[in-house]
Every structure is written in structure tokens, then in C-alpha cells.
Enzyme design. Structure first.
Site, PDB file in Angstrom:
ATOM      1  N   SER A 134       0.804  -1.232   0.000  1.00  0.00           N
ATOM      2  CA  SER A 134       0.000   0.000   0.000  1.00  0.00           C
ATOM      3  C   SER A 134       0.831   1.274   0.000  1.00  0.00           C
ATOM      4  O   SER A 134       1.575   1.532   0.935  1.00  0.00           O
ATOM      5  CB  SER A 134      -0.866   0.092   1.262  1.00  0.00           C
ATOM      6  OG  SER A 134      -1.648  -1.018   1.428  1.00  0.00           O
TER       7      SER A 134
ATOM      8  N   HIS B 264      -3.177   0.484  -5.050  1.00  0.00           N
ATOM      9  CA  HIS B 264      -2.363  -0.603  -5.586  1.00  0.00           C
ATOM     10  C   HIS B 264      -2.446  -0.593  -7.113  1.00  0.00           C
ATOM     11  O   HIS B 264      -3.512  -0.418  -7.673  1.00  0.00           O
ATOM     12  CB  HIS B 264      -2.860  -1.968  -5.085  1.00  0.00           C
ATOM     13  CG  HIS B 264      -2.648  -2.190  -3.629  1.00  0.00           C
ATOM     14  ND1 HIS B 264      -1.741  -3.085  -3.136  1.00  0.00           N
ATOM     15  CD2 HIS B 264      -3.219  -1.614  -2.573  1.00  0.00           C
ATOM     16  CE1 HIS B 264      -1.765  -3.050  -1.819  1.00  0.00           C
ATOM     17  NE2 HIS B 264      -2.666  -2.166  -1.449  1.00  0.00           N
TER      18      HIS B 264
ATOM     19  N   HIS C  18      -4.580  -9.872  -2.087  1.00  0.00           N
ATOM     20  CA  HIS C  18      -4.878 -10.131  -0.681  1.00  0.00           C
ATOM     21  C   HIS C  18      -5.893 -11.259  -0.538  1.00  0.00           C
ATOM     22  O   HIS C  18      -6.806 -11.394  -1.351  1.00  0.00           O
ATOM     23  CB  HIS C  18      -5.435  -8.875  -0.013  1.00  0.00           C
ATOM     24  CG  HIS C  18      -4.483  -7.718  -0.021  1.00  0.00           C
ATOM     25  ND1 HIS C  18      -4.391  -6.835  -1.067  1.00  0.00           N
ATOM     26  CD2 HIS C  18      -3.566  -7.309   0.898  1.00  0.00           C
ATOM     27  CE1 HIS C  18      -3.467  -5.917  -0.793  1.00  0.00           C
ATOM     28  NE2 HIS C  18      -2.940  -6.189   0.386  1.00  0.00           N
TER      29      HIS C  18
ATOM     30  N   TYR D 108      -8.193 -11.302   1.598  1.00  0.00           N
ATOM     31  CA  TYR D 108      -9.538 -10.740   1.835  1.00  0.00           C
ATOM     32  C   TYR D 108     -10.242 -10.336   0.544  1.00  0.00           C
ATOM     33  O   TYR D 108     -11.451 -10.124   0.534  1.00  0.00           O
ATOM     34  CB  TYR D 108      -9.488  -9.549   2.808  1.00  0.00           C
ATOM     35  CG  TYR D 108      -8.714  -8.330   2.331  1.00  0.00           C
ATOM     36  CD1 TYR D 108      -9.234  -7.482   1.353  1.00  0.00           C
ATOM     37  CD2 TYR D 108      -7.475  -8.029   2.873  1.00  0.00           C
ATOM     38  CE1 TYR D 108      -8.520  -6.378   0.924  1.00  0.00           C
ATOM     39  CE2 TYR D 108      -6.761  -6.918   2.460  1.00  0.00           C
ATOM     40  CZ  TYR D 108      -7.282  -6.100   1.476  1.00  0.00           C
ATOM     41  OH  TYR D 108      -6.576  -5.015   1.046  1.00  0.00           O
ATOM     42  N   GLU D 109      -9.499 -10.250  -0.563  1.00  0.00           N
ATOM     43  CA  GLU D 109     -10.141  -9.937  -1.838  1.00  0.00           C
ATOM     44  C   GLU D 109     -10.862 -11.163  -2.404  1.00  0.00           C
ATOM     45  O   GLU D 109     -11.576 -11.056  -3.398  1.00  0.00           O
ATOM     46  CB  GLU D 109      -9.089  -9.460  -2.848  1.00  0.00           C
ATOM     47  CG  GLU D 109      -8.448  -8.132  -2.473  1.00  0.00           C
ATOM     48  CD  GLU D 109      -7.355  -7.740  -3.455  1.00  0.00           C
ATOM     49  OE1 GLU D 109      -7.687  -7.161  -4.496  1.00  0.00           O
ATOM     50  OE2 GLU D 109      -6.174  -8.028  -3.174  1.00  0.00           O
TER      51      GLU D 109
ATOM     52  N   ALA E  96       1.874  -2.317   4.866  1.00  0.00           N
ATOM     53  CA  ALA E  96       1.346  -1.318   5.788  1.00  0.00           C
ATOM     54  C   ALA E  96       0.809  -2.083   6.986  1.00  0.00           C
ATOM     55  O   ALA E  96       0.226  -3.161   6.821  1.00  0.00           O
ATOM     56  CB  ALA E  96       0.218  -0.543   5.123  1.00  0.00           C
TER      57      ALA E  96
ATOM     58  N   MET F 148      -2.659  -7.263   6.964  1.00  0.00           N
ATOM     59  CA  MET F 148      -3.491  -8.229   6.231  1.00  0.00           C
ATOM     60  C   MET F 148      -2.762  -8.870   5.055  1.00  0.00           C
ATOM     61  O   MET F 148      -3.381  -9.246   4.057  1.00  0.00           O
ATOM     62  CB  MET F 148      -4.768  -7.530   5.724  1.00  0.00           C
ATOM     63  CG  MET F 148      -5.601  -6.892   6.828  1.00  0.00           C
ATOM     64  SD  MET F 148      -7.009  -5.989   6.159  1.00  0.00           S
ATOM     65  CE  MET F 148      -7.571  -5.109   7.642  1.00  0.00           C
ATOM     66  N   SER F 149      -1.456  -9.013   5.163  1.00  0.00           N
ATOM     67  CA  SER F 149      -0.713  -9.592   4.025  1.00  0.00           C
ATOM     68  C   SER F 149       0.570 -10.262   4.527  1.00  0.00           C
ATOM     69  O   SER F 149       0.704 -10.599   5.692  1.00  0.00           O
ATOM     70  CB  SER F 149      -0.359  -8.481   3.019  1.00  0.00           C
ATOM     71  OG  SER F 149       0.583  -7.584   3.586  1.00  0.00           O
TER      72      SER F 149
ATOM     73  N   ASN G 280      -0.862   3.420  11.130  1.00  0.00           N
ATOM     74  CA  ASN G 280      -1.833   3.809  12.161  1.00  0.00           C
ATOM     75  C   ASN G 280      -1.471   3.067  13.438  1.00  0.00           C
ATOM     76  O   ASN G 280      -0.747   2.068  13.388  1.00  0.00           O
ATOM     77  CB  ASN G 280      -3.264   3.426  11.728  1.00  0.00           C
ATOM     78  CG  ASN G 280      -3.384   1.943  11.435  1.00  0.00           C
ATOM     79  OD1 ASN G 280      -2.878   1.442  10.428  1.00  0.00           O
ATOM     80  ND2 ASN G 280      -4.004   1.222  12.337  1.00  0.00           N
TER      81      ASN G 280
END
Ligand code: HPA
Length: 278
Positions: free
Chosen positions: A28, A59, A81, A83-84, A111, A212-213, A236
């Protein structure tokens, strides 16, 4: 899978004779580095069977071969990902291609949310280890019959992240005037951000950042015998009592940290060029 990997490799080799030493996954907002390659040959993912168009804002889907800081590299600009909706073998297929192209080292970036209140957005964490939550729950890229040509049935994951290169990474950051964080990356499937109780649990388990990766790609890289170096950009703070994370802040932090992050990767590659086996 084996034939499919070689088919994509042949496609790439038909247009570039460069044998990359380091494969890089730029996550990201960190993809701008791909624009800096010298003698770049670029393959949009649409031209590579088994690669998909990234659907996440921020991306872009390209594999680029070229020189970065004098090193022959293959850069994956954008990743797939879990989640995709992609299966783990699809998520990790590009890593197989990097290996088949000749890469012996995988440099991963991502990230992540920092799990420490004392950390700051924009910090960069050297990944020293991971906790692969989806993998532990059975979503691992190595599920099913093993192809011994690609790697062993039961690859070890202790020491997956190249500890010999920790001093090199710290020295590279110090040379640029900042201090690297260091810690354990915990992968969740996403796409929801974590609950407060989950974040508390992750701290107890020894995690320092959550994202998440990356973990599936590292498992496949190790299965394929690659060495791994990984960096998380802390976009974050993921704190149980803090404000919930959101994607806009992740992208903003990526944008703001780009120059420093790019400088770090360039410096790591420059120093790595003198290291045996890098
Ligand atoms: N959680 C999960 N994934 C992330 C985060 C987070 O807080 N920040 C960036 N990717």
C-alpha cells in the site's frame, strides 16, 4: 502449478534477459519505488497468466525488472490479498515466479497497525518474525499435495526472517538519520480491522504490528528456499482503546512516508550488494 510458473517465466524472459537477485513486494502506497528502476522492463499483471488486477485503491498491478541501487531486482507493484477472495495459492503465485526468475532474496513491505502506544504513524518496523493467523486456521498456501520441485513438504519457519541482516537494516536506517522499530508482524485475514479484545490478545501473543498480508508470501518464499527481509510501515496505531483504524489514514501515511521508506529500501539494497547471499 510448476508448468504455469515456468510459462510465466518464459513470457518474461522473452522480453528481458536480466536475472534478478532480489524480489520485492511493494505494498500500500509504497509502490513508487518501482518507478525508479533503471533499464526497467514492465509487465502489467494483465499480461501475466495467474496475476490479477489489484482491486484495492492505492495498488497498481505490474511486475517490473530492472536495476535499483545497482542491484538486479524484480519488483511486484501491488499484491493480491486473501480478503479480496483469492485463494492462498493465488496470493502467493507471484512469489513462485520471482523465485523461478532467479531471485534468492525476497524483500517484503507492507502497511501495518502498530500495537504499541509509544509508536508513531510513519515509523518503519523491521519484521523479525510473524504470526500467520489465517495459516494457523488452515488457510495456508502449502495446503494439499506438495510438489517437491518447488520445495519440501514440511518447511521450517523458525528464523524465516534473515537475522544476519538485522544489523544491515539498522545501519541503513541510521545512515539516513532515523531509528528502525523491530518486531513481530501478525497477519489477520481482514478486511475488518481488529476488535479491541483481538488487539489485546495480539499483544499478549507477542505481536508488535498487525496487517493483512505478507505472511503467506513469506511462507512460500521459505518453502522455495529464499531468504527474507521484511519491513512494515506503521500507518496507524492499532490500540484497544484508541480510535478505529481506517483505510484513508493507511493510504495517507503511506503517501507521507514514501520518500523515507524508498530511501531505506535503496540503502538496504546498496549495502546488501556487498553481502554474500543477499
Ligand atoms: N490492522 C490491519 N491491517 C492494517 C492495519 C491495521 O490496523 N493498518 C494497516 N493495515
Amino acid at each position: 502449478m510448476y508448468d504455469h510458473i515456468n510459462q510465466v517465466c518464459s513470457l518474461i524472459r522473452a522480453r528481458s534477459a536480466l536475472v534478478p537477485r532480489v524480489g520485492m513486494i511493494l505494498g500500500s502506497g509504497l509502490a513508487a519505488l518501482a518507478d525508479e528502476l533503471d533499464e526497467a522492463v514492465v509487465f502489467p499483471y494483465a499480461e501475466l497468466p495467474g496475476f490479477h488486477e489489484p482491486k484495492v485503491p492505492g495498488h497498481r498491478g505490474e511486475l517490473a525488472l530492472g536495476l535499483l541501487a545497482g542491484q538486479p531486482v524484480a519488483v511486484l507493484r501491488g499484491r493480491f490479498h486473501f480478503y479480496e477472495g483469492y485463494g492462498m495459492p493465488e496470493v502467493t503465485f507471484p512469489v513462485r515466479v520471482l523465485r523461478a526468475l532467479g531471485c534468492e532474496t525476497l524483500l517484503v513491505t507492507n502497511a501495518a497497525g502498530g500495537l504499541h502506544a509509544t509508536w508513531q504513524v510513519g515509523d518503519i518496523m523491521l519484521i523479525t518474525d510473524h504470526i500467520f493467523m489465517p495459516g494457523l486456521a488452515g488457510h495456508t498456501p502449502l495446503l494439499g499435495p506438495n510438489d517437491d520441485r518447488l520445495g519440501p513438504r514440511f518447511p521450517g519457519m523458525v528464523g524465516a526472517y534473515q537475522s544476519e541482516w538485522v544489523p544491515l537494516a539498522h545501519a541503513a536506517a541510521a545512515g539516513l538519520g532515523f531509528t528502525l522499530r523491530e518486531g513481530v508482524y501478525l497477519m489477520v485475514a481482514g478486511p475488518s480491522f481488529e476488535s479491541g479484545a483481538e488487539l489485546r490478545a495480539f499483544r499478549l501473543w507477542g505481536a508488535d504490528a498487525v496487517g493483512m498480508s505478507t505472511a503467506p508470501e513469506v511462507v512460500v518464499a521459505r518453502h522455495a528456499g529464499m531468504r527474507v527481509l521484511g519491513f512494515s510501515l506503521i500507518t496507524n496505531l492499532a490500540l484497544p482503546d484508541g480510535p478505529p483504524a481506517n483505510h484513508a489514514e493507511v493510504l495517507d501515511a503511506g503517501e507521507a512516508a514514501k520518500p523515507r521508506f524508498a530511501a531505506l529500501i535503496r540503502e538496504v539494497l546498496r549495502r546488501g550488494a556487498f553481502v554474500e547471499g543477499f
